[in-house]
Design an enzyme around this catalytic site. Structure first.
Site, PDB file in Angstrom:
ATOM      1  N   SER A   8       3.989 -14.208  -4.652  1.00  0.00           N
ATOM      2  CA  SER A   8       3.361 -12.844  -4.671  1.00  0.00           C
ATOM      3  C   SER A   8       3.110 -12.581  -3.144  1.00  0.00           C
ATOM      4  CB  SER A   8       2.143 -12.868  -5.237  1.00  0.00           C
ATOM      5  OG  SER A   8       1.528 -11.606  -5.068  1.00  0.00           O
ATOM      6  N   HIS A   9       3.039 -11.088  -2.822  1.00  0.00           N
ATOM      7  CA  HIS A   9       2.803 -10.767  -1.359  1.00  0.00           C
ATOM      8  C   HIS A   9       1.429 -10.829  -1.396  1.00  0.00           C
ATOM      9  CE1 HIS A   9       6.991  -8.940  -1.388  1.00  0.00           C
ATOM     10  NE2 HIS A   9       6.718  -8.708  -0.109  1.00  0.00           N
ATOM     11  N   SER A  10       0.441 -10.816  -2.115  1.00  0.00           N
ATOM     12  CA  SER A  10      -1.042 -10.848  -2.094  1.00  0.00           C
ATOM     13  C   SER A  10      -1.519 -12.431  -2.570  1.00  0.00           C
ATOM     14  CB  SER A  10      -1.523  -9.955  -3.332  1.00  0.00           C
ATOM     15  OG  SER A  10      -2.908 -10.355  -3.472  1.00  0.00           O
ATOM     16  N   ASP A  68       7.110 -10.992  -7.206  1.00  0.00           N
ATOM     17  CA  ASP A  68       6.518  -9.815  -7.706  1.00  0.00           C
ATOM     18  C   ASP A  68       7.513  -8.831  -7.244  1.00  0.00           C
ATOM     19  OD1 ASP A  68       5.763 -10.066  -4.978  1.00  0.00           O
ATOM     20  OD2 ASP A  68       3.750  -9.965  -5.315  1.00  0.00           O
ATOM     21  N   SER A  71      10.823  -8.973  -1.153  1.00  0.00           N
ATOM     22  CA  SER A  71      11.010 -10.073  -0.302  1.00  0.00           C
ATOM     23  C   SER A  71      10.552 -11.319  -0.865  1.00  0.00           C
ATOM     24  CB  SER A  71      10.411  -9.768   0.877  1.00  0.00           C
ATOM     25  OG  SER A  71       8.888  -9.452   0.808  1.00  0.00           O
TER      26      SER A  71
END
Length: 129
Positions: A8-10, A68, A71
């Site tokens: 995930s980016h988060s 997600d 990237s």
């Protein structure tokens, strides 16, 4: 037993989803999560993705990867390319939360790689408005 790699980016989403999946499987499945950059910002650390994937491949029969957006999937594909596209690793084309939960539970049942990926991908929401 299969392993699950959540991307995930988060950092918070990655950690929280990993914890949720571990609770759903009583810890019977190895689940790793990579979220955010080295600095803890939104993004993805491609080097860490590769490292975690290598660890999981050594300690399991196969790995299902869920990401997600954009990237995270590119980082996974790049890692797979660097590893020679191992046959026992698949990226599931599934929504991150629902797909990760279903994949984790299915893996905990001892299902084979392709069945776990199939079940995760079946949870895609289709609107019939």
């Amino acid at each position: 037993m299969l392993s699950i790699l959540i991307l995930s980016h988060s950092p918070d989403i990655a950690r929280g989803l990993k914890e949720m999946c571990l609770q759903m499987t009583s810890g019977d499945v190895t689940i790793e999560a990579v979220g955010g950059t080295k600095e803890g910002n939104l993004g993805i650390d491609a080097e860490l993705v590769l490292s975690k994937l290598q660890e999981l491949m050594v300690n399991s029969d196969g790995v299902v990867i869920l990401g997600d957006i954009g990237s995270t999937i590119l980082a996974a594909k790049n890692a797979l390319n660097m590893l020679g596209f191992p046959a026992n690793v698949c990226i599931a084309d599934a929504p991150l939360v629902e797909g990760a939960v279903v994949a984790s539970v299915e893996a905990s049942l001892g299902s084979p790689l392709q069945e776990v990926v199939k079940k995760a991908e079946e949870v895609k929401f289709v609107s019939k408005l």
